[in-house]
Motif scaffolding. Structure first.
Motif, PDB file in Angstrom:
ATOM      1  N   HIS A 126       0.844  -1.194   0.000  1.00 34.69           N
ATOM      2  CA  HIS A 126       0.000   0.000   0.000  1.00 34.69           C
ATOM      3  C   HIS A 126       0.880   1.246   0.000  1.00 34.69           C
ATOM      4  O   HIS A 126       1.889   1.295   0.699  1.00 34.69           O
ATOM      5  N   TYR A 127       0.448   2.247  -0.773  1.00 36.33           N
ATOM      6  CA  TYR A 127       1.182   3.507  -0.908  1.00 36.33           C
ATOM      7  C   TYR A 127       0.347   4.665  -0.383  1.00 36.33           C
ATOM      8  O   TYR A 127      -0.864   4.717  -0.618  1.00 36.33           O
ATOM      9  N   TYR A 128       1.025   5.606   0.286  1.00 33.77           N
ATOM     10  CA  TYR A 128       0.366   6.774   0.853  1.00 33.77           C
ATOM     11  C   TYR A 128       1.137   8.030   0.491  1.00 33.77           C
ATOM     12  O   TYR A 128       2.350   7.989   0.286  1.00 33.77           O
ATOM     13  N   TYR A 155       2.732   5.044  12.134  1.00 34.62           N
ATOM     14  CA  TYR A 155       2.707   3.593  12.358  1.00 34.62           C
ATOM     15  C   TYR A 155       3.112   3.275  13.797  1.00 34.62           C
ATOM     16  O   TYR A 155       2.463   2.468  14.473  1.00 34.62           O
ATOM     17  N   MET A 156       4.157   3.923  14.292  1.00 34.01           N
ATOM     18  CA  MET A 156       4.606   3.676  15.664  1.00 34.01           C
ATOM     19  C   MET A 156       3.562   4.160  16.673  1.00 34.01           C
ATOM     20  O   MET A 156       3.362   3.539  17.719  1.00 34.01           O
ATOM     21  N   VAL A 162      -4.229  -1.653  10.594  1.00 36.93           N
ATOM     22  CA  VAL A 162      -3.169  -0.647  10.444  1.00 36.93           C
ATOM     23  C   VAL A 162      -3.358   0.138   9.153  1.00 36.93           C
ATOM     24  O   VAL A 162      -3.273   1.370   9.139  1.00 36.93           O
ATOM     25  N   LEU A 163      -3.651  -0.558   8.048  1.00 35.22           N
ATOM     26  CA  LEU A 163      -3.825   0.123   6.767  1.00 35.22           C
ATOM     27  C   LEU A 163      -5.010   1.088   6.800  1.00 35.22           C
ATOM     28  O   LEU A 163      -4.931   2.201   6.263  1.00 35.22           O
ATOM     29  N   GLU A 221      -4.810   5.131   6.329  1.00 34.82           N
ATOM     30  CA  GLU A 221      -5.620   5.799   5.307  1.00 34.82           C
ATOM     31  C   GLU A 221      -6.448   6.941   5.901  1.00 34.82           C
ATOM     32  O   GLU A 221      -6.760   7.900   5.208  1.00 34.82           O
ATOM     33  N   GLU A 222      -6.787   6.857   7.168  1.00 35.34           N
ATOM     34  CA  GLU A 222      -7.488   7.956   7.838  1.00 35.34           C
ATOM     35  C   GLU A 222      -6.584   9.178   7.973  1.00 35.34           C
ATOM     36  O   GLU A 222      -7.063  10.314   7.956  1.00 35.34           O
TER      37      GLU A 222
END
Length: 117
Positions: A18-20, A31-32, A100-101, A105-106
């Motif tokens: 997945h790319y953001y 993420y952390m 997590v994804l 995305e939020e």
């Protein structure tokens, strides 16, 4: 034990890279934050290899965060999840990835999956 690895060439859409729209630092920090909120223990973070290793009871996760071009804030995340549950290991591992994804995305604009095959 169940092992799940996301990648550019994964057959399942939810297991593809997945790319953001974010920088390496922004995506890693968020993420952390997610890991801490979900009570995962961050064992190590290695900016040389762009990896974060975390643990929870019966689960280990290595996240690989990659920004391909320093001038372009497009960053990917891949996971290697090792779940060791007597029942439901696969379900818990994929639920972790999906959760997590969705949270990323939020926070960041989702660019797509497997953009650089």
């Amino acid at each position: 034990m169940a092992d799940f690895i996301t990648s550019e060439n994964a057959k399942s859409l939810e297991l593809q890279t997945h790319y953001y729209k974010a920088t390496y630092e922004q995506l890693k920090e968020e993420y952390m934050h997610i890991l801490n909120k979900e009570h995962y223990k961050i064992v190590s973070e290695n900016d040389d290899y762009c990896e974060v290793y975390a643990e929870a009871p019966h689960m280990e996760v290595i996240a690989k965060i990659t920004q391909l071009d320093p001038a372009n804030p497009e960053t990917s995340i891949d996971f290697e999840v090792h779940a060791d549950f007597v029942v439901g290991a696969a379900k818990r591992a994929t639920a972790f990835i999906k959760d997590v994804l969705e949270k990323l995305e939020e926070k960041f604009e989702f660019k797509g999956v497997s953009l650089h095959k």
